[in-house]
Motif scaffolding. Structure first.
Motif, PDB file in Angstrom:
ATOM      1  N   PHE A  15       0.835  -1.198   0.000  1.00 44.12           N
ATOM      2  CA  PHE A  15       0.000   0.000   0.000  1.00 44.12           C
ATOM      3  C   PHE A  15       0.870   1.248   0.000  1.00 44.12           C
ATOM      4  CE2 PHE A  15      -2.390  -3.405   2.011  1.00 44.12           C
ATOM      5  CZ  PHE A  15      -3.548  -3.413   1.257  1.00 44.12           C
ATOM      6  N   ARG A  16       0.935   1.905  -1.131  1.00 44.30           N
ATOM      7  CA  ARG A  16       1.723   3.120  -1.249  1.00 44.30           C
ATOM      8  C   ARG A  16       0.929   4.304  -0.711  1.00 44.30           C
ATOM      9  NH1 ARG A  16       3.810   2.029  -7.442  1.00 44.30           N
ATOM     10  NH2 ARG A  16       5.056   0.183  -6.961  1.00 44.30           N
ATOM     11  N   PRO A  17       1.614   5.371  -0.334  1.00 45.29           N
ATOM     12  CA  PRO A  17       0.902   6.524   0.222  1.00 45.29           C
ATOM     13  C   PRO A  17      -0.003   7.222  -0.784  1.00 45.29           C
ATOM     14  CG  PRO A  17       3.228   7.036  -0.099  1.00 45.29           C
ATOM     15  CD  PRO A  17       3.074   5.562  -0.281  1.00 45.29           C
ATOM     16  N   ASP A  18       0.254   7.051  -2.086  1.00 45.71           N
ATOM     17  CA  ASP A  18      -0.629   7.617  -3.092  1.00 45.71           C
ATOM     18  C   ASP A  18      -0.682   6.681  -4.294  1.00 45.71           C
ATOM     19  OD1 ASP A  18       1.794   7.920  -4.317  1.00 45.71           O
ATOM     20  OD2 ASP A  18       1.771  10.100  -4.371  1.00 45.71           O
ATOM     21  N   LYS A  19      -1.564   6.987  -5.226  1.00 43.46           N
ATOM     22  CA  LYS A  19      -1.731   6.190  -6.442  1.00 43.46           C
ATOM     23  C   LYS A  19      -1.676   7.136  -7.642  1.00 43.46           C
ATOM     24  CE  LYS A  19      -2.690   1.838  -5.144  1.00 43.46           C
ATOM     25  NZ  LYS A  19      -2.053   0.629  -5.725  1.00 43.46           N
ATOM     26  N   PRO A  20      -0.490   7.490  -8.065  1.00 46.39           N
ATOM     27  CA  PRO A  20      -0.398   8.448  -9.178  1.00 46.39           C
ATOM     28  C   PRO A  20      -0.994   7.882 -10.462  1.00 46.39           C
ATOM     29  CG  PRO A  20       1.726   7.422  -8.751  1.00 46.39           C
ATOM     30  CD  PRO A  20       0.823   7.006  -7.629  1.00 46.39           C
ATOM     31  N   ALA A  21      -1.677   8.750 -11.194  1.00 47.07           N
ATOM     32  CA  ALA A  21      -2.298   8.330 -12.450  1.00 47.07           C
ATOM     33  C   ALA A  21      -1.307   8.358 -13.600  1.00 47.07           C
ATOM     34  CB  ALA A  21      -3.490   9.219 -12.765  1.00 47.07           C
ATOM     35  N   TYR A  22      -0.192   9.080 -13.420  1.00 41.79           N
ATOM     36  CA  TYR A  22       0.816   9.124 -14.476  1.00 41.79           C
ATOM     37  C   TYR A  22       2.142   9.594 -13.885  1.00 41.79           C
ATOM     38  CZ  TYR A  22       0.829  14.261 -14.681  1.00 41.79           C
ATOM     39  OH  TYR A  22       0.975  15.593 -14.377  1.00 41.79           O
ATOM     40  N   ARG A  23       3.200   9.357 -14.637  1.00 43.58           N
ATOM     41  CA  ARG A  23       4.524   9.917 -14.366  1.00 43.58           C
ATOM     42  C   ARG A  23       5.087  10.434 -15.689  1.00 43.58           C
ATOM     43  NH1 ARG A  23       4.752  10.495  -8.907  1.00 43.58           N
ATOM     44  NH2 ARG A  23       4.905   8.532  -7.772  1.00 43.58           N
ATOM     45  N   LEU A  24       5.962  11.420 -15.602  1.00 36.86           N
ATOM     46  CA  LEU A  24       6.652  11.925 -16.778  1.00 36.86           C
ATOM     47  C   LEU A  24       8.134  11.599 -16.682  1.00 36.86           C
ATOM     48  CD1 LEU A  24       5.028  15.442 -17.309  1.00 36.86           C
ATOM     49  CD2 LEU A  24       4.834  13.469 -18.845  1.00 36.86           C
ATOM     50  N   TYR A  25       8.702  11.151 -17.788  1.00 34.13           N
ATOM     51  CA  TYR A  25      10.123  10.826 -17.850  1.00 34.13           C
ATOM     52  C   TYR A  25      10.739  11.446 -19.105  1.00 34.13           C
ATOM     53  CZ  TYR A  25       8.994   7.346 -14.292  1.00 34.13           C
ATOM     54  OH  TYR A  25       8.554   6.735 -13.144  1.00 34.13           O
ATOM     55  N   GLY A  26      12.048  11.608 -19.064  1.00 27.90           N
ATOM     56  CA  GLY A  26      12.778  12.042 -20.241  1.00 27.90           C
ATOM     57  C   GLY A  26      13.163  10.841 -21.079  1.00 27.90           C
ATOM     58  N   PRO A  27      13.827  11.051 -22.213  1.00 31.80           N
ATOM     59  CA  PRO A  27      14.228   9.935 -23.069  1.00 31.80           C
ATOM     60  C   PRO A  27      15.201   8.976 -22.389  1.00 31.80           C
ATOM     61  CG  PRO A  27      15.175  12.017 -23.829  1.00 31.80           C
ATOM     62  CD  PRO A  27      14.175  12.361 -22.783  1.00 31.80           C
ATOM     63  N   ASP A  28      15.881   9.473 -21.342  1.00 27.18           N
ATOM     64  CA  ASP A  28      16.790   8.627 -20.567  1.00 27.18           C
ATOM     65  C   ASP A  28      16.082   7.953 -19.401  1.00 27.18           C
ATOM     66  OD1 ASP A  28      16.276  10.857 -19.053  1.00 27.18           O
ATOM     67  OD2 ASP A  28      18.374  11.451 -18.802  1.00 27.18           O
ATOM     68  N   LEU A  29      14.765   8.091 -19.329  1.00 25.22           N
ATOM     69  CA  LEU A  29      13.915   7.532 -18.277  1.00 25.22           C
ATOM     70  C   LEU A  29      14.178   8.143 -16.903  1.00 25.22           C
ATOM     71  CD1 LEU A  29      13.656   3.754 -19.271  1.00 25.22           C
ATOM     72  CD2 LEU A  29      12.171   5.684 -19.882  1.00 25.22           C
ATOM     73  N   LYS A  30      14.755   9.342 -16.891  1.00 31.89           N
ATOM     74  CA  LYS A  30      14.880  10.091 -15.645  1.00 31.89           C
ATOM     75  C   LYS A  30      13.626  10.938 -15.453  1.00 31.89           C
ATOM     76  CE  LYS A  30      19.930  10.297 -15.524  1.00 31.89           C
ATOM     77  NZ  LYS A  30      21.133  11.168 -15.483  1.00 31.89           N
ATOM     78  N   THR A  31      13.207  11.081 -14.209  1.00 32.45           N
ATOM     79  CA  THR A  31      11.958  11.764 -13.894  1.00 32.45           C
ATOM     80  C   THR A  31      11.959  13.215 -14.375  1.00 32.45           C
ATOM     81  OG1 THR A  31      11.651  10.373 -11.932  1.00 32.45           O
ATOM     82  CG2 THR A  31      10.390  12.414 -12.040  1.00 32.45           C
ATOM     83  N   LYS A  32      10.845  13.609 -14.967  1.00 27.00           N
ATOM     84  CA  LYS A  32      10.609  15.010 -15.316  1.00 27.00           C
ATOM     85  C   LYS A  32       9.281  15.446 -14.703  1.00 27.00           C
ATOM     86  CE  LYS A  32      13.310  15.786 -19.517  1.00 27.00           C
ATOM     87  NZ  LYS A  32      13.312  16.440 -20.851  1.00 27.00           N
ATOM     88  N   THR A  33       9.118  16.740 -14.539  1.00 24.02           N
ATOM     89  CA  THR A  33       7.905  17.264 -13.934  1.00 24.02           C
ATOM     90  C   THR A  33       6.985  17.858 -14.986  1.00 24.02           C
ATOM     91  OG1 THR A  33       8.834  19.468 -13.577  1.00 24.02           O
ATOM     92  CG2 THR A  33       9.185  17.823 -11.831  1.00 24.02           C
ATOM     93  N   TYR A  34       5.720  17.989 -14.615  1.00 26.80           N
ATOM     94  CA  TYR A  34       4.764  18.643 -15.505  1.00 26.80           C
ATOM     95  C   TYR A  34       5.167  20.098 -15.738  1.00 26.80           C
ATOM     96  CZ  TYR A  34       0.474  20.743 -17.249  1.00 26.80           C
ATOM     97  OH  TYR A  34      -0.431  21.454 -17.989  1.00 26.80           O
TER      98      TYR A  34
END
Length: 301
Positions: A15-34
């Motif tokens: 059980f995670r603290p939230d259930k995100p509906a999406y994530r954004l990543y760059g072409p290198d699969l590193k996290t990016k923000t909206y």
């Protein structure tokens, strides 16, 4: 005590603290923000949002990006979409400019079956804000003609019909990743694969598989053509299209580069994943932004 700790650890994993509906990543699969997406999109000439047609997260994020770009660009925003064909431009203009009703738009344009749920929010926002909305796609009857008879069949069309597509003759490079993948898929089902050919006509490597890929190309080329034709300096044109038309910096992107190599282009590719916190994609460099969506996300149809 160990049993309690073990149970707590298992609970934390399950059980995670939230259930995100999406994530954004760059072409290198590193996290990016909206926020990063909005900043880069604001600075771009063209933004290609590669969607999954039946995915509600794609449609919701398209609307949010439209609203935020309209604010950031201070009105210097243009919209375009694969879902509208060039010969429906007048009907789309009339609706966006407030001259007709939604019922009249439905009667005058060939709307997709999921228009009401998935695309009307953006079109209605364009109407409210008086944002130009470009019908970029080739009329489907001409893409069907290419799929059946090849590119040469377009030469027989009247001049008025040719205004609704990219200028002819059309160069189609069947070695580009998207078209080659299409040919390989069709070859695996018994077709031939002339993917090493580059052609402007159907005199070489004419086959059902090749013509199917060329039908895809006339769509890509036409969308790119009308994007360029309707883009002015200082504007950003946000274009919504199926992911296949722009992922891997291919398709529409390739044709845009042939016309305007100077354009600042930002691409987004939508991918469903089993675990969006542990992104995996086939190949690399799908897009500037990868929209990771849970594979079990509900569908709009």
């Amino acid at each position: 005590m160990r049993t309690v700790l073990l149970l707590l650890c298992l609970f934390a994993v399950a059980f995670r603290p939230d259930k995100p509906a999406y994530r954004l990543y760059g072409p290198d699969l590193k996290t990016k923000t909206y926020a990063k997406l909005v900043r880069q999109a604001t600075d771009a000439d063209v933004v290609l949002f590669g969607e999954l047609h039946n995915n509600p997260i794609c449609h919701w994020l398209e609307l949010q990006l439209t609203k935020d770009l309209q604010s950031a660009k201070n009105g210097a925003l243009v919209l375009g979409a694969e879902m509208f064909e060039a010969d429906n431009q007048t009907a789309l203009n009339d609706f966006v400019q407030g001259r007709t009703t939604s019922k009249e738009l439905a009667a005058q344009a060939r709307l997709w079956p999921n228009f009401d749920t998935d695309y009307s929010p953006i079109v209605n926002f364009a109407r409210e804000q008086k944002i130009p909305f470009i019908a970029t796609n080739v009329p489907r009857k001409y893409a069907t003609l290419v799929a059946r008879k090849g590119l040469a069949a377009l030469d027989t069309l009247p001049a008025e019909a040719k205004k609704q597509m990219a200028p002819l003759p059309l160069t189609v490079d069947l070695t580009l990743p998207g078209y080659k993948a299409m040919l390989d898929m069709m070859e695996s089902h018994g077709g031939s694969n002339p993917s090493t050919q580059t052609t402007t006509t159907d005199t070489k490597a004419s086959s059902p598989a090749a013509n199917f890929a060329r039908a895809q190309a006339i769509k890509d080329a036409t969308m790119a053509y009308f994007i360029v034709q309707n883009l002015k300096a200082g504007q950003t044109l946000l274009h919504v299209n199926g992911d296949y038309h722009s992922k891997n910096f291919d398709g529409i992107v390739w044709y845009l580069r042939q016309q305007r190599p100077d354009l600042k282009i930002v691409t987004l590719s939508s991918v469903e994943m089993a675990d969006i916190d542990k992104p995996t994609v086939e190949g690399t460099k799908l897009a500037d932004f990868i929209l990771a969506i849970p594979a079990d996300m509900t569908k709009t149809y």
